[in-house]
Design a protein around this motif. Sequence first.
Motif, PDB file in Angstrom:
ATOM      1  N   MET A 100      18.048  -1.619  -7.153  1.00 59.14           N
ATOM      2  CA  MET A 100      18.161  -1.260  -8.560  1.00 59.14           C
ATOM      3  C   MET A 100      16.849  -1.501  -9.291  1.00 59.14           C
ATOM      4  O   MET A 100      16.386  -0.656 -10.069  1.00 59.14           O
ATOM      5  CB  MET A 100      19.305  -2.043  -9.214  1.00 59.14           C
ATOM      6  CG  MET A 100      19.703  -1.516 -10.577  1.00 59.14           C
ATOM      7  SD  MET A 100      21.184  -2.323 -11.245  1.00 59.14           S
ATOM      8  CE  MET A 100      22.466  -1.599 -10.232  1.00 59.14           C
ATOM      9  N   CYS A 140      21.050  -2.982   0.027  1.00 60.14           N
ATOM     10  CA  CYS A 140      20.557  -2.781  -1.333  1.00 60.14           C
ATOM     11  C   CYS A 140      19.784  -3.980  -1.879  1.00 60.14           C
ATOM     12  O   CYS A 140      19.345  -3.943  -3.027  1.00 60.14           O
ATOM     13  CB  CYS A 140      21.724  -2.469  -2.270  1.00 60.14           C
ATOM     14  SG  CYS A 140      21.643  -0.799  -2.973  1.00 60.14           S
ATOM     15  N   THR A 171      15.542  -5.922  -5.235  1.00 60.47           N
ATOM     16  CA  THR A 171      16.778  -5.145  -5.130  1.00 60.47           C
ATOM     17  C   THR A 171      16.462  -3.661  -5.303  1.00 60.47           C
ATOM     18  O   THR A 171      15.455  -3.285  -5.907  1.00 60.47           O
ATOM     19  CB  THR A 171      17.808  -5.546  -6.207  1.00 60.47           C
ATOM     20  OG1 THR A 171      17.326  -5.154  -7.500  1.00 60.47           O
ATOM     21  CG2 THR A 171      18.063  -7.056  -6.178  1.00 60.47           C
ATOM     22  N   ASP A 187      24.364   0.998  -3.797  1.00 66.23           N
ATOM     23  CA  ASP A 187      25.067   0.132  -4.752  1.00 66.23           C
ATOM     24  C   ASP A 187      26.560   0.422  -4.794  1.00 66.23           C
ATOM     25  O   ASP A 187      27.315  -0.297  -5.444  1.00 66.23           O
ATOM     26  CB  ASP A 187      24.500   0.321  -6.164  1.00 66.23           C
ATOM     27  CG  ASP A 187      23.166  -0.384  -6.360  1.00 66.23           C
ATOM     28  OD1 ASP A 187      23.047  -1.538  -5.920  1.00 66.23           O
ATOM     29  OD2 ASP A 187      22.253   0.227  -6.944  1.00 66.23           O
ATOM     30  N   SER A 228      20.504   3.354 -10.622  1.00 66.18           N
ATOM     31  CA  SER A 228      21.110   2.615  -9.511  1.00 66.18           C
ATOM     32  C   SER A 228      20.978   3.461  -8.247  1.00 66.18           C
ATOM     33  O   SER A 228      20.556   4.621  -8.299  1.00 66.18           O
ATOM     34  CB  SER A 228      22.579   2.294  -9.788  1.00 66.18           C
ATOM     35  OG  SER A 228      23.349   3.487  -9.809  1.00 66.18           O
TER      36      SER A 228
END
Length: 390
Positions: free
Chosen positions: A148, A331, A146, A323, A319
Amino acid sequence: PGYEGQWCQTCKNCDKKCGEIRACAECNLFNTGPGKYTDTCGDCSYLKALHVEDIRPNQYDPRKSKTISQNGTCKIVDDTGCDLTFWYGYEDEYPENDSDDENDDYYYEDDEDDDGTLVVWTSNIDKVCPPLEDKDVAEACSKKTTCMDCSRSPGCGWCSSPHLEMKSRCSSIKENEKMCPTERREEKFNSVPTIIKESKEQTSRWSKAQLHPQQVELAMNVGDIQYLDFTYLFISSGTSLTHDLPENVDLKIFSSCGGDNLLTEISRCSGIFNGVTVKFYARFHLKSCPEKSSDWEKSYKLTLSQGDVLDIDLKMFCSCSCDKFSTDGICRNDKKTFLDINPCAEKNSCSECLQDSACNWCSDSKFSYFDGSPLPRCNNDNFFTSDLCP
């Protein structure tokens, strides 16, 4: 106290000593750290720094010495993210010249004190660094699924372009710059501390700001290390320094506390003459992102015991822009969207939202993403946007 063993030769808790000698030891052994930053390595002649690989036959070796005492081990993270280990001890019989070559000046002139000569040593295997080769960095980054997770990994970059088919969207920053359109790269912070307020207003001609600066902004990625210089004009003879930064931010403050003292890690300076200005160096290391997203941008305080406060506005890159609710950026490697992982966001009213036990509603007028962009008011309890509700 604090030592154990038959001859009290082993330190049980060496954190304080490591802080005292770190600046000199790190600079002389590894050419990095606060001593390097402040260009004060040359002030460390009291310390003998040795790499064990450089010790030749018949030369002094602290690992074999029977007269070294007060031993300890220090483990630190340097300014490039490497894990470093070094050892120290006080040698009662350190030779002035132990070289097997009369012209060899590898050793310093001995300058013993009551404890003996402070010796620090390390070896090549005691320096463990993150991958340096781009292919190794790219391989490690490719395991992040991801944006993140990718954004929280030093050296990694994410490509959110919906027009590119990619097995893994997380790669090394260099590789990402090659293959991803500029506007689709999730750019991390790239800045140094910014002074927001240098000095407070004088309330009278006799009042004078002691602390400079008064307020700063730090924008940091996970793994970043930043130094902040600040000064303090002493009116009373001493001060203690405390802070309220979270555990994921490691803050160490270095200073010579004025005069001819060496640069050491400190939490207090004392015995300072009235009117003396002392310089401090704060070293910030962002180790990870806080669990609560509301803590990703927050103000903290570095407080001196006289009541002066340095305000620290800290932004952490935790982040990505993809997102956010209204974006076509990808993402996740599995291409799940904002609504796929936060289905509560589809509910348009408070009553509808709260009928689902997994959802929560935010009615605050200031509810938004960090950049001010709107967020759906209904969110899953375990989704990061829920914590952004004031």
